[in-house]
Structure formats: structure tokens, C-alpha cells
Design a protein around this motif. Structure first.
Motif, PDB file in Angstrom:
ATOM      1  N   HIS A  76     -24.827  54.723  -4.996  1.00 17.52           N
ATOM      2  CA  HIS A  76     -23.778  53.828  -5.500  1.00 17.52           C
ATOM      3  C   HIS A  76     -24.087  52.366  -5.165  1.00 17.52           C
ATOM      4  CE1 HIS A  76     -19.859  51.732  -5.499  1.00 17.52           C
ATOM      5  NE2 HIS A  76     -19.700  52.433  -6.608  1.00 17.52           N
ATOM      6  N   ASP A  77     -24.552  52.120  -3.948  1.00 17.53           N
ATOM      7  CA  ASP A  77     -24.841  50.746  -3.534  1.00 17.53           C
ATOM      8  C   ASP A  77     -26.012  50.135  -4.297  1.00 17.53           C
ATOM      9  OD1 ASP A  77     -22.736  50.951  -1.791  1.00 17.53           O
ATOM     10  OD2 ASP A  77     -23.968  51.058   0.024  1.00 17.53           O
ATOM     11  N   ALA A  78     -26.854  50.973  -4.904  1.00 20.52           N
ATOM     12  CA  ALA A  78     -27.988  50.473  -5.696  1.00 20.52           C
ATOM     13  C   ALA A  78     -27.620  50.248  -7.160  1.00 20.52           C
ATOM     14  CB  ALA A  78     -29.164  51.438  -5.598  1.00 20.52           C
ATOM     15  N   LEU A  79     -26.401  50.624  -7.560  1.00 13.21           N
ATOM     16  CA  LEU A  79     -25.963  50.376  -8.932  1.00 13.21           C
ATOM     17  C   LEU A  79     -25.709  48.889  -9.135  1.00 13.21           C
ATOM     18  CD1 LEU A  79     -23.467  53.343  -9.411  1.00 13.21           C
ATOM     19  CD2 LEU A  79     -25.800  53.158 -10.305  1.00 13.21           C
ATOM     20  N   LEU A  80     -25.888  48.435 -10.350  1.00 10.19           N
ATOM     21  CA  LEU A  80     -25.728  47.025 -10.673  1.00 10.19           C
ATOM     22  C   LEU A  80     -24.534  46.816 -11.597  1.00 10.19           C
ATOM     23  CD1 LEU A  80     -29.478  46.169 -11.402  1.00 10.19           C
ATOM     24  CD2 LEU A  80     -28.229  45.916  -9.240  1.00 10.19           C
ATOM     25  N   GLY A  81     -23.962  45.622 -11.542  1.00  6.09           N
ATOM     26  CA  GLY A  81     -22.931  45.199 -12.487  1.00  6.09           C
ATOM     27  C   GLY A  81     -21.702  46.079 -12.488  1.00  6.09           C
ATOM     28  N   PHE A  82     -21.199  46.311 -13.710  1.00  4.87           N
ATOM     29  CA  PHE A  82     -19.969  47.083 -13.882  1.00  4.87           C
ATOM     30  C   PHE A  82     -20.106  48.523 -13.401  1.00  4.87           C
ATOM     31  CE2 PHE A  82     -18.591  44.030 -17.346  1.00  4.87           C
ATOM     32  CZ  PHE A  82     -17.485  43.572 -16.635  1.00  4.87           C
ATOM     33  N   ASN A  83     -21.331  49.036 -13.318  1.00  2.00           N
ATOM     34  CA  ASN A  83     -21.495  50.431 -12.894  1.00  2.00           C
ATOM     35  C   ASN A  83     -20.860  50.688 -11.527  1.00  2.00           C
ATOM     36  OD1 ASN A  83     -22.860  51.103 -15.230  1.00  2.00           O
ATOM     37  ND2 ASN A  83     -24.864  50.759 -14.339  1.00  2.00           N
ATOM     38  N   GLN A  84     -20.962  49.712 -10.620  1.00  2.23           N
ATOM     39  CA  GLN A  84     -20.347  49.898  -9.297  1.00  2.23           C
ATOM     40  C   GLN A  84     -18.828  49.946  -9.372  1.00  2.23           C
ATOM     41  OE1 GLN A  84     -21.558  47.234  -6.208  1.00  2.23           O
ATOM     42  NE2 GLN A  84     -23.303  48.516  -5.680  1.00  2.23           N
ATOM     43  N   ALA A  85     -18.256  49.321 -10.396  1.00  2.00           N
ATOM     44  CA  ALA A  85     -16.797  49.230 -10.499  1.00  2.00           C
ATOM     45  C   ALA A  85     -16.138  50.563 -10.830  1.00  2.00           C
ATOM     46  CB  ALA A  85     -16.413  48.190 -11.549  1.00  2.00           C
ATOM     47  N   TRP A  86     -16.882  51.472 -11.417  1.00  2.00           N
ATOM     48  CA  TRP A  86     -16.258  52.732 -11.813  1.00  2.00           C
ATOM     49  C   TRP A  86     -16.944  53.984 -11.257  1.00  2.00           C
ATOM     50  CZ3 TRP A  86     -19.367  56.109 -14.373  1.00  2.00           C
ATOM     51  CH2 TRP A  86     -20.487  55.583 -15.031  1.00  2.00           C
TER      52      TRP A  86
END
Length: 196
Positions: A76-86
């Protein structure tokens, strides 16, 4: 929680398709209480395992990170942009890896294509099992490769969120808008270059 009426998410197809394909879509709103059992995970990976591949090399590898684990936090911490938001409410994040070169360094030119087939099989099986998936390309692959100790020749291609559909109203704008927007696809005549 008020999940979406899933009948509104069905694809309006121009030809009859099997139910899992008609009902497949990529939600961002996941039920934060839903979990995947060991059997759920095994079934999804078994579907991926039986995908076709060039020379039957099966050049796919997966990291399965279930919500609540250290691995999930790392992905999760390696996700970028809006991906972390959901993506934090998904039951699991699956890192999809192509073996683009074997351990001796010999290239596997069809590995990404083959991985795509394996992920597609996983996705259709998930839909059949009343789970939903969402493919993501926005992530820091180098960070994940280091965190999970991936060798040279293994390339992270995508990450798949898996879980049960949740409440679209829990999403931040404009993600909520995108979640409930009508589904659209290009018409076939724009996609087919030649058909005999």
C-alpha cells in the motif's frame, strides 16, 4: 454501508458473454470489513496457474498481501496517487510479477503477455466467486522489488486489489463520481483493424 446496486454495473455488450465477464468491473470502493480466506486466495491463484503461456513456462509470480499484514502495508505504501486513497480497504493487494529473464539471464519475451493472461484468469475467477478486482499501474516498482528481495529478471507489472464491493460514498471526490459513472467501451469497429 450502502453498496452500489451491482445490476447498474453490468456491461451493455453487443454480443452475449458469460456472466462473470458481463458483471466484471473495477471498483474502488471495497468493504473494509470483508476478508479473503485461505481457500479464497488458493482458488484465485489456482485460476492464474492454469492460464496458457508460451512454451508452458508459466513466467508469473505473485505476492499476496492481505489487509492487516506488514506485507499489505508495504504494498500500500508503494502505491502512487489516488491508488493510496482507496486501496487500503481492499481485502488483499496482489503484486503481479513477470519473469522477463530466467535465473541464467535468458530473456522470456512473452512473459508480460503470459502474466496478463494469468491475471485475467484470476480476475474472472474472482468475479465468479463474488469478489471484485481492480488493476493498478501506479506504484513504485523499485521500492517493492527491494522490499520483497526480488532477483534480477523479475519485473513487477501491476497490482491487483481484491475484495467485496463497499460503499461508494466512502470514497473521496472525484473518485466517488468515477465509481458511479456509466460504464463505457469503444465500439468494436474502432478496435478491429481487419476481420475476414
Amino acid at each position: 454501508m450502502t453498496p452500489l446496486d451491482l445490476t447498474t454495473r453490468r456491461a451493455d455488450t453487443d454480443a452475449p458473454l458469460i456472466t462473470p465477464l458481463v458483471e466484471r468491473w473495477s471498483p474502488r470502493a471495497y468493504d473494509p470489513a470483508a476478508e479473503l480466506s485461505d481457500d479464497d486466495v488458493r482458488t484465485l491463484l489456482e485460476a492464474a496457474r492454469w492460464a496458457p503461456s508460451a512454451n508452458n513456462l508459466q513466467p508469473w509470480r505473485f505476492i499476496v498481501a492481505r489487509r492487516g499484514t506488514e506485507a499489505f502495508t508495504t504494498v500500500h505504501d508503494a502505491l502512487l496517487g489516488f491508488n493510496q486513497a482507496w486501496a487500503d480497504s481492499a481485502a488483499a493487494l496482489i503484486v503481479n510479477i513477470a519473469e522477463v529473464a530466467d535465473e541464467s539471464g535468458a530473456p522470456r519475451p512473452w512473459a508480460k503477455y503470459d502474466l496478463g493472461q494469468a491475471v485475467a484468469h484470476l480476475t474472472v475467477q474472482a468475479q465468479h466467486d463474488d469478489l471484485h478486482t481492480h488493476q493498478m499501474g501506479g506504484f513504485d516498482g523499485a521500492r517493492l522489488a527491494e522490499a520483497f528481495g526480488l532477483r534480477e529478471g523479475l519485473e513487477i507489472v501491476s497490482i491487483t486489489a481484491v475484495g467485496k464491493v463497499g460503499d461508494a460514498d466512502a470514497l473521496p471526490e472525484p473518485l466517488r463520481e468515477r465509481e458511479v459513472a456509466p460504464r463505457r467501451r469503444k465500439p468494436l469497429d474502432e478496435l478491429v483493424i481487419s476481420a475476414a
